[in-house]
Enzyme design. Sequence first.
Site, short mmCIF file in Angstrom:
data_model
loop_
_atom_site.label_atom_id
_atom_site.label_comp_id
_atom_site.label_asym_id
_atom_site.label_seq_id
_atom_site.Cartn_x
_atom_site.Cartn_y
_atom_site.Cartn_z
CG ASP A 42 -41.96 9.12 -7.35
OD1 ASP A 42 -41.87 8.44 -6.30
OD2 ASP A 42 -42.64 10.16 -7.42
CG HIS A 59 -38.34 0.24 -2.41
ND1 HIS A 59 -38.62 1.38 -3.13
CD2 HIS A 59 -38.66 0.53 -1.11
CE1 HIS A 59 -39.06 2.32 -2.31
NE2 HIS A 59 -39.11 1.83 -1.09
CD1 TRP A 91 -29.85 10.30 4.44
CD2 TRP A 91 -29.86 8.18 5.12
NE1 TRP A 91 -28.74 9.68 3.90
CE2 TRP A 91 -28.72 8.38 4.31
CE3 TRP A 91 -30.07 6.90 5.66
CZ2 TRP A 91 -27.80 7.36 4.03
CZ3 TRP A 91 -29.16 5.88 5.37
CH2 TRP A 91 -28.04 6.13 4.57
CG LEU A 153 -24.71 2.79 -19.25
CD1 LEU A 153 -25.28 4.05 -19.90
CD2 LEU A 153 -25.84 1.82 -18.91
C1 FPP Z 1 -39.17 6.20 -5.02
O1 FPP Z 1 -40.41 5.55 -4.91
C2 FPP Z 1 -38.09 5.21 -5.03
C3 FPP Z 1 -37.08 5.17 -4.14
C4 FPP Z 1 -36.93 6.10 -3.01
C5 FPP Z 1 -36.05 4.12 -4.20
C6 FPP Z 1 -35.68 3.71 -5.58
C7 FPP Z 1 -34.79 2.55 -5.49
C8 FPP Z 1 -34.83 1.47 -6.28
C9 FPP Z 1 -35.70 1.31 -7.44
C10 FPP Z 1 -33.86 0.39 -6.03
C11 FPP Z 1 -32.60 0.84 -6.67
C12 FPP Z 1 -31.60 -0.18 -6.71
C13 FPP Z 1 -30.48 -0.03 -7.41
C14 FPP Z 1 -29.49 -1.10 -7.38
C15 FPP Z 1 -30.18 1.18 -8.20
P1 FPP Z 1 -41.30 5.83 -3.64
O2 FPP Z 1 -40.98 4.84 -2.60
O3 FPP Z 1 -41.12 7.26 -3.22
O4 FPP Z 1 -42.73 5.60 -4.22
P2 FPP Z 1 -44.06 6.38 -3.80
O5 FPP Z 1 -43.89 7.80 -4.28
O6 FPP Z 1 -45.11 5.65 -4.55
O7 FPP Z 1 -44.19 6.27 -2.32
#
Ligand code: FPP
Length: 270
Positions: A42, A59, A91, A153
Amino acid sequence: MPIRFTTLFLRFPYNYCPRTMSDSQLQLDVSKLPRHIAIIMDGNGRWARERGEDRVFGHYEGVLSVRAIVDECGVLGIKYLTLYAFSAENWNRPIDEVNALMELLVNTIRKEVEDLKKNNVKLHVIGDFDSLPPLARQEMGEAMELTAGNTGLNLILALSYSSRHEIVRAATKLCAMVKANQLQPDAITEDHFKQCLYTAPFPDPELLIRTSGESRISNFLLYQLAYSELYFTPVHWPDFRKKHLHEALMAYQKRERRFGKTSEQIQNER
Ligand code: FPP
């Protein structure tokens, strides 16, 4: 925390000796590492906003943390790592962000699959696979096939994942078995239920890490986390690196896991 050199030499790969280990790594008791770590990654959006950037930038940076943590779990000999990469609720985010996340996922897997193969990492996906865009399904499917023979892993990506949906799906599967006379309702055990979850092949996580200061589970592995140790850190995911993983593991190693027993019982069992 004692430094157990003998165990370190025994457990770490041949090219990995304590001289090259970081301080935080040396403080870990390798005989007490979890088999399965689950992570709610997060804080990407906030990390980016704090830098005056678009959320998607967070991201992209988050992928570097994924890379670092996958590598380190491999080095430590962790057998299962589950990453909450995209929830069913995600989504509902703005369409541009959803598209960017799907594109990032496809490009990252495409770029990393050879390294995953080389590093003995076996890729799995849990969640509503069919709801993913065709290209993501194709890329994930090929990567799972390419890494299927790996024995190190197990990297489990939760994609379009909802734990409540997973539980209802399991109940539906059991009902179908009952209807088909394959199972009697009063014969249903926890094991039958577990076998109907996406996570059937994996042990439950001993440790859940959530980054970025929120203290909630957000529809992630609700059944499987029943006895997991929960670790919350204020560090945003794009800043989370192996040092932070070691801190989480050290905190885990200080906990007493009682599974409903008393502390005295646990001491006597040792
Ligand atoms: C939450 O942060 C994160 C996500 C919804 C996406 C996580 C995805 C990645 C790190 C990329 C993953 C890639 C692979 C290949 C596994 P947020 O956007 O909710 O952050 P916020 O709470 O600060 O808004």
